[in-house]
Design an enzyme around this catalytic site. Structure first.
Site, PDB file in Angstrom:
ATOM      1  N   TYR A   1      -0.157  72.070  74.377  1.00 14.40           N
ATOM      2  CA  TYR A   1       0.740  70.902  74.110  1.00 14.40           C
ATOM      3  C   TYR A   1       0.286  70.446  72.652  1.00 14.40           C
ATOM      4  CZ  TYR A   1       2.566  66.269  74.075  1.00 14.40           C
ATOM      5  OH  TYR A   1       3.161  65.148  73.738  1.00 14.40           O
TER       6      TYR A   1
ATOM      7  N   LYS B   1      -5.639  60.393  67.753  1.00 15.92           N
ATOM      8  CA  LYS B   1      -6.028  59.394  68.797  1.00 15.92           C
ATOM      9  C   LYS B   1      -7.369  58.657  68.585  1.00 15.92           C
ATOM     10  CE  LYS B   1      -3.518  62.130  72.278  1.00 15.92           C
ATOM     11  NZ  LYS B   1      -2.897  61.190  72.698  1.00 15.92           N
TER      12      LYS B   1
ATOM     13  N   TYR C   1       7.926  58.785  79.120  1.00 15.25           N
ATOM     14  CA  TYR C   1       7.569  59.566  80.031  1.00 15.25           C
ATOM     15  C   TYR C   1       7.942  59.207  81.378  1.00 15.25           C
ATOM     16  CZ  TYR C   1       4.855  61.835  76.556  1.00 15.25           C
ATOM     17  OH  TYR C   1       4.394  62.386  75.494  1.00 15.25           O
TER      18      TYR C   1
ATOM     19  N   ASP D   1      -5.761  71.938  66.724  1.00 18.88           N
ATOM     20  CA  ASP D   1      -5.235  70.861  66.832  1.00 18.88           C
ATOM     21  C   ASP D   1      -6.407  70.275  67.707  1.00 18.88           C
ATOM     22  OD1 ASP D   1      -3.914  68.503  68.003  1.00 18.88           O
ATOM     23  OD2 ASP D   1      -2.135  69.694  68.800  1.00 18.88           O
TER      24      ASP D   1
END
Length: 422
Positions: free
Chosen positions: A146, A269, A18, A240
């Site tokens: 996202y 995560k 990024y 999600d």
């Protein structure tokens, strides 16, 4: 202090995420982590306000997780999961199924959140194919969402506000609509699904918080509406929870606050407490039964090389131990109150559009950020590691962060935003 030799020698060969590396501020070399702090090579310490992209829910270097990983390393770091299995993976699967509750009881491991979502999508499409229904290859997803950076997941992210517009035309086409936040939107979506439903494999949503799409919040009633729509139109509902899972919203899983269950859920995560890469796609018995067959073509043909990695599963089991033995959810709720009070002064700034908090997530939305690199530098100078994106400055600290460290984080954000319009 002088830049370490390993930085000078290695940085010319690395590609950062990024970042336009020609103009971006060079990455900060970290040599040690502990609790909620990062120690830099020059001796400075930064309080981490984002828990390494929301993963280090117990803080860094928790001794219980470290001990579990060391013990597993001595016994067996990894074996292939094709045709072999091991105790850490099976124990973790059993524990996840118990925590998720009745119906979500088949765990498929991967090693990243994006791939976990890809597997969920693949499961949903093949769920229909295995039952002789063809043509259900599209998904309903939502603006502001996202779900990852792979080609499959880019296609279900917000096509306009997200970071993947460059690839428009190369991605599969799906239906990206507004979340049904009220009864009128629910009625419009219901009518849409009357026509589009037979082409859809499922509905994909981030429950309660659309994370990397802008830290956008929605009410639990939105999830209940989606469950009703999925049932009415015969669609699979996929949650999600890669960002929201494991206490981030104040409950172990965000969907608990809606009192309903998805057909498939994705986790990653914080699954290992921020220690090792691991992800899981957990399906209901109804979904799994569509693959239970004597026909080899009905098998799910997917298998990442490091699927079910023993070290990562050991870390995840140790992380779940901590949710059982230490007051993580109470800490998340306490963080919610502290963030709401501590970030409130940001509302006084003319360039602040909104301040919102849910669980251990605090968000300051600005009307715009003209120079994010300069903003990050000023935050580092204030002694904190906070990584703004889009037009938001957000805090997602470790659930274990000390009150004085949280206070330092919030004061730094307020001071930096007050001192100069970003």
């Amino acid at each position: 202090m002088q830049t370490p030799d390993w930085v000078a020698r290695g940085q010319p060969h690395i590609w950062q995420p990024y970042a336009q590396m020609k103009t971006a501020t060079p990455p900060l070399p970290v040599v040690r982590s502990h609790g909620s702090r990062l120690e830099l090579a020059d001796g400075r310490q930064l309080i981490d306000g984002v828990a390494s992209w929301w993963t280090a829910c117990h803080g860094y270097n928790h001794p219980h997780i470290a001990q579990a990983v060391r013990a597993q390393l001595d016994a067996m770091p990894h074996v292939m999961f094709g045709g072999l299995t091991h105790e850490p993976a099976l124990t973790l699967a059993r524990r996840l199924a118990a925590l998720l509750g009745p119906g979500l009881d088949r765990v498929f491991y991967t090693d990243s959140g994006s791939v976990a979502v890809e597997v969920a999508m693949k499961m949903a499409v093949q769920f229909w194919l295995n039952q002789g229904e063809r043509g259900r290859s599209r998904f309903l997803a939502f603006r502001g969402g996202y779900h990852g950076d792979t080609f499959g997941t880019m296609a279900v992210c917000d096509p306009d506000e997200g970071m993947h517009s460059l690839f428009r035309g190369m991605l599969a086409e799906h239906d990206i609509v507004d979340l049904p936040r009220d009864d009128a939107a629910m009625a419009r979506l219901d009518a849409f699904l009357e026509t589009r439903g037979p082409q859809l494999a499922g509905i994909l949503v981030e429950p309660l918080v659309q994370g990397a799409g802008g830290m956008l919040l929605h009410d639990p009633e939105v999830l209940r509406r989606l469950r009703r729509l999925a049932d009415r139109h015969g669609l699979l509902l996929i949650f999600d929870e890669i960002f929201t899972g494991f206490g981030r919203t104040g409950t172990l899983f965000a969907f608990e606050q809606a009192g309903i269950r998805p057909d498939i859920i994705t986790l990653s995560k914080a699954l290992t407490g921020g220690t090792l890469p691991l992800a899981a796609t957990v399906a209901s018995g109804r979904v799994f039964d569509a693959f239970w067959s004597d026909d080899p073509s009905h098998a799910l043909m997917h298998g990442p090389t490091f699927m079910g990695n023993a070290l990562a599963c050991a870390a995840a089991n140790a992380s779940l131990d901590l949710f059982e033995s230490e007051p993580r959810l109470a800490q998340a709720r306490a963080l919610s109150s502290a963030l709401a009070a501590g970030l409130a002064p940001c509302r006084e700034l003319a360039w602040v559009r909104d301040v919102r908090v849910l669980g251990a997530i605090g968000v300051v939305e600005l009307d715009r950020i003209d120079d994010r690199e300069a903003l990050k530098r000023r935050l580092v100078e204030a002694g904190v590691w906070v990584r703004p994106f889009g037009n938001v400055v957000y805090l997602t600290p470790a659930l274990t962060i000390a009150p004085d460290e949280l206070d330092t984080l919030m004061r730094a954000v307020i001071a930096v935003l007050r001192a100069q319009r970003p």
